[in-house]
Write a protein that holds these residues in place. Structure first.
Motif, PDB file in Angstrom:
ATOM      1  N   ARG A 278     121.022  43.125 -15.135  1.00  0.00           N
ATOM      2  CA  ARG A 278     121.679  41.603 -15.531  1.00  0.00           C
ATOM      3  C   ARG A 278     122.506  42.104 -17.399  1.00  0.00           C
ATOM      4  N   GLU A 279     122.277  42.781 -18.093  1.00  0.00           N
ATOM      5  CA  GLU A 279     122.904  43.213 -19.071  1.00  0.00           C
ATOM      6  C   GLU A 279     124.278  43.378 -18.212  1.00  0.00           C
ATOM      7  N   ASN A 280     124.459  44.394 -17.790  1.00  0.00           N
ATOM      8  CA  ASN A 280     125.656  44.659 -16.427  1.00  0.00           C
ATOM      9  C   ASN A 280     126.592  43.900 -16.254  1.00  0.00           C
TER      10      ASN A 280
ATOM     11  N   HIS B 222     111.804  45.871 -13.542  1.00  0.00           N
ATOM     12  CA  HIS B 222     112.079  45.967 -14.713  1.00  0.00           C
ATOM     13  C   HIS B 222     113.617  46.674 -15.121  1.00  0.00           C
ATOM     14  N   ILE B 223     114.144  46.845 -13.926  1.00  0.00           N
ATOM     15  CA  ILE B 223     115.301  47.708 -13.899  1.00  0.00           C
ATOM     16  C   ILE B 223     116.266  46.770 -13.715  1.00  0.00           C
ATOM     17  N   LEU B 224     116.072  45.365 -12.785  1.00  0.00           N
ATOM     18  CA  LEU B 224     117.111  44.342 -12.448  1.00  0.00           C
ATOM     19  C   LEU B 224     117.225  43.741 -14.309  1.00  0.00           C
TER      20      LEU B 224
ATOM     21  N   GLY C 205     123.429  48.762 -11.411  1.00  0.00           N
ATOM     22  CA  GLY C 205     124.380  47.637 -10.554  1.00  0.00           C
ATOM     23  C   GLY C 205     125.914  48.203 -10.459  1.00  0.00           C
ATOM     24  N   VAL C 206     126.203  49.563 -10.560  1.00  0.00           N
ATOM     25  CA  VAL C 206     128.215  49.905 -10.911  1.00  0.00           C
ATOM     26  C   VAL C 206     128.593  49.742  -9.835  1.00  0.00           C
TER      27      VAL C 206
ATOM     28  N   ASP D  17     115.110  35.179 -15.255  1.00  0.00           N
ATOM     29  CA  ASP D  17     113.819  35.886 -15.130  1.00  0.00           C
ATOM     30  C   ASP D  17     114.753  36.307 -13.602  1.00  0.00           C
ATOM     31  N   SER D  18     114.241  37.788 -13.939  1.00  0.00           N
ATOM     32  CA  SER D  18     114.713  38.909 -13.019  1.00  0.00           C
ATOM     33  C   SER D  18     113.678  38.900 -11.385  1.00  0.00           C
TER      34      SER D  18
END
Length: 275
Positions: free
Chosen positions: A140-142, A134-136, A114-115, A156-157
């Motif tokens: 979300r953490e970032n 699964h990448i999302l 997400g940078v 729920d991504s």
């Protein structure tokens, strides 16, 4: 080179990617690909046995804003900050004033960590971040790490957001799972003014699907920015073929000699849908 007896902890997802990519390359390009990606394999090795690097936090600066980006190097390739991302942000700094991004409705394809999208959100863009579900989870953490407002956050991504980008607040982001081979019917309703894709042109088998997605999300007023790491000659055909539908303009080129995990030959293109 690795010391004799080093233990490898390469995960199967990366190996599957590597094998798939090699099938897309001509033999003449294989040596170049190894040079571009060889450091990835070294990151998954350890002289001490099975202990592998799991994560680190990287600082990325953009127009006076600082982002903290969590990377998971022993995971999917989508959870790393590849060298092309800082190049894309630096190019934006040179080419566009910070005010250009305020209020812009932005869709990022293959957002990974997400940078890029988060950097644009810091400047006031309304950003829809898309990638595989699964990448999302990592994306979300970032988002949370950088205190950026996440709309419709129910944990729920895999859920498609209900709001189009025009209904987001300035500086707000939403997450949406997006498989280029099977895009949702609602994809075209987000009315994006800008589409960004950072290092999304790397697997020849996916390029037809990428082109179709770009056609779905682009309108007469949509500007597409694609940053490309020139790993293999076959990928250039994407930019040649897409000129049938888009006007393609070269905005910048650069090199990163210290980036061992990259080819170091970076290009930024601007695409505009032909009328």
């Amino acid at each position: 080179s690795l010391p004799l007896g080093s233990t490898f902890c390469v995960n199967t997802a990366f190996l599957d990617f590597a094998m798939h990519y090699f099938r897309q390359l001509r033999l003449a390009n294989a040596r170049r690909w190894i040079r571009a990606h060889g450091r990835v394999f070294r990151w998954y090795s350890s002289e001490q046995g099975m202990g592998c690097e799991s994560s680190l936090q990287r600082e990325v600066n953009f127009h006076g804003h600082s982002l903290q980006i969590l990377e998971k190097k022993a995971d999917e390739i989508g959870t790393r900050v590849w060298p092309i991302a800082p190049f894309m942000l630096k190019s934006f700094e040179k080419l566009l004033p910070a005010d250009y991004w305020r209020g812009k409705r932005v869709l990022e394809l293959g957002c990974g960590t997400g940078v890029v999208g988060l950097a644009l959100a810091k400047l006031g863009s309304k950003v829809l971040l898309t990638d595989l579900p699964h990448i999302l989870e990592h994306t979300r953490e970032n988002v949370v790490l950088n205190d950026i407002l996440l709309t419709d956050d129910n944990g729920d991504s895999g859920r498609t957001p209900d709001l189009p980008t025009r209904d987001l607040q300035d500086g707000q982001v939403a997450l949406m799972p997006l498989d280029w081979d099977a895009p949702p019917a609602t994809l075209g309703r987000f009315e994006c003014e800008v589409v960004v894709g950072c290092d999304v042109v790397y697997c020849h088998a996916n390029l037809a699907s990428l082109r179709n997605v770009l056609l779905r999300v682009s309108g007469p007023q949509t500007t597409v920015f694609l940053a490309y790491d020139a790993r293999g000659d076959d990928d250039w055909s994407f930019f040649r073929d897409i000129q049938r539908s888009f006007a393609v303009k070269l905005l910048g080129q650069g090199s990163e000699s210290a980036a061992e995990e990259s080819s170091g030959e970076f290009v930024l293109y601007q695409l505009q849908l032909r009328q």
